[in-house]
Design an enzyme around this catalytic site. Sequence first.
Site, mmCIF file in Angstrom:
data_model
loop_
_atom_site.group_PDB
_atom_site.id
_atom_site.type_symbol
_atom_site.label_atom_id
_atom_site.label_comp_id
_atom_site.label_asym_id
_atom_site.label_seq_id
_atom_site.Cartn_x
_atom_site.Cartn_y
_atom_site.Cartn_z
ATOM 1 N N GLY A 236 0.834 -1.325 -0.122
ATOM 2 C CA GLY A 236 0.240 -0.052 0.125
ATOM 3 C C GLY A 236 0.914 1.268 0.342
ATOM 4 C CB CYS A 343 -16.503 1.401 -29.200
ATOM 5 S SG CYS A 343 -15.543 1.692 -30.694
ATOM 6 C CD GLU A 344 -17.245 0.439 -22.509
ATOM 7 O OE1 GLU A 344 -17.440 1.103 -21.172
ATOM 8 O OE2 GLU A 344 -17.275 -0.636 -22.453
#
Length: 420
Positions: A236, A343-344
């Site tokens: 982390g 395609c988004e």
Amino acid sequence: MAMRDFDSQDGNLLFGGMKAADIAAQFGTPLYVTDEARLRENYRRVYEAFSRYMETEVHYACKANTNLAILNILRAEGSGIDAVSIGEIETCLKAGFDPEKIMYTGVNVSNEELRAVVDRGVMINLDSVSEMKRLADIKTGLNVSFRITPGVGSGHDAKVITGNKGAKFGIPKEKIVETYLQAADLGLKPIGIHAHIGSGGQSVEPFEQEMEVLTELVNQLDEAGIKIRFIDMGGGIGVPYKPNEDEMDLNALASEVTDIIQQNTDVKKIVLEPGRYIVADSTILLTRCVDVKDAVTKKYVGVDAGFNTLIRPAMYDAYHYITLANRFGKACTGRYDIAGPICETGDYLGHNRVMPDVQEGDLVAIYDAGAYGFSMSSQYNSRPLCAEALVCDGKAELIRERGTMEDIWRHQKVPARLLQ
Ligand code: LLP
């Protein structure tokens, strides 16, 4: 120290002693390129920061990047491994790691996978009481540790915070003593304790809070007759992704955390599991500008890498610094959104970035792409996976060939009756 930046030569970004444009010309785009020297330096820096204070094992969280060449480099550096699946274990064994250097921390683990991990001789860090019982049915006498839910969370996005109360991961701290006693009754040997608060945190404090919880539990376990041999603080450690963002004070982290252990317990060994810290800034993603569009309210730089290649911006709204590698350091005259071929609408790499006047054919470099870049990439929109290269001493080598259409079709079957 702030975000890593690079030198240039004749307006060309230099990476590992080479012009990025030459590397892209050699292998095509999109291309992840890793700087071997930086990878080694990152491992050494984090190992040295902690081992100055106490016995330390760094278990590289290989989910960040499982390329076999990168794993081989880290093996040679002496790293251990944090693995989350049997697939990651098999990959690390293939890269030459000893099973004893690997610890497995799964979540929602099947019996089949547990059996396979036991067969491989890899130590298991148990995530639940159910997993503990199922493991004891498979084999007893094994050294184990437990992942606890410390009730402390930290991370760059809600989706990557893991240690908070009620999280899907680990065993609540209130249930630790009874669980360890039960493990001993079942014939397992609990010798370690683990927590992971989340990913990409930038401050030391949550780690201190985590360590207070862990050391308190170690003492409770001690009173109950269970001796803990190592404390695993998880991973982390964040890195600066933005130009003016500060790096986490690694030395302060190491000294504070080891101090809490040494002041409060007899535990002699600390384990940590950094993924991002070791690989993130070792690697850039090179992508070619294929289209420039003026959409009246904004301008788009269309590149050949989308969220199929680097999903972090689309998934977490994560920031990656973006620059032109072939006109490095030139005055920025425009504002652009950088978008890929998927395609988004959500397919973007950066919003509202100032850049020089971008032209089709320009080479775009995306920084700090080594962690959770290739490892989270996909073949969405039937685009094969991209290539990876390694740069060392001014020479670049391919460490993953570009995918092909055969890869996309592999394993698919069309029933004969549909072929007429
Ligand atoms: N240990 C455990 C048990 C973990 O679950 C993780 C990360 C790590 C270590 C390594 O964390 P690191 O040092 O890399 O922050 N895909 C996200 C990050 C997900 C992290 C999942 N677990 C991203 O792209 O930011």
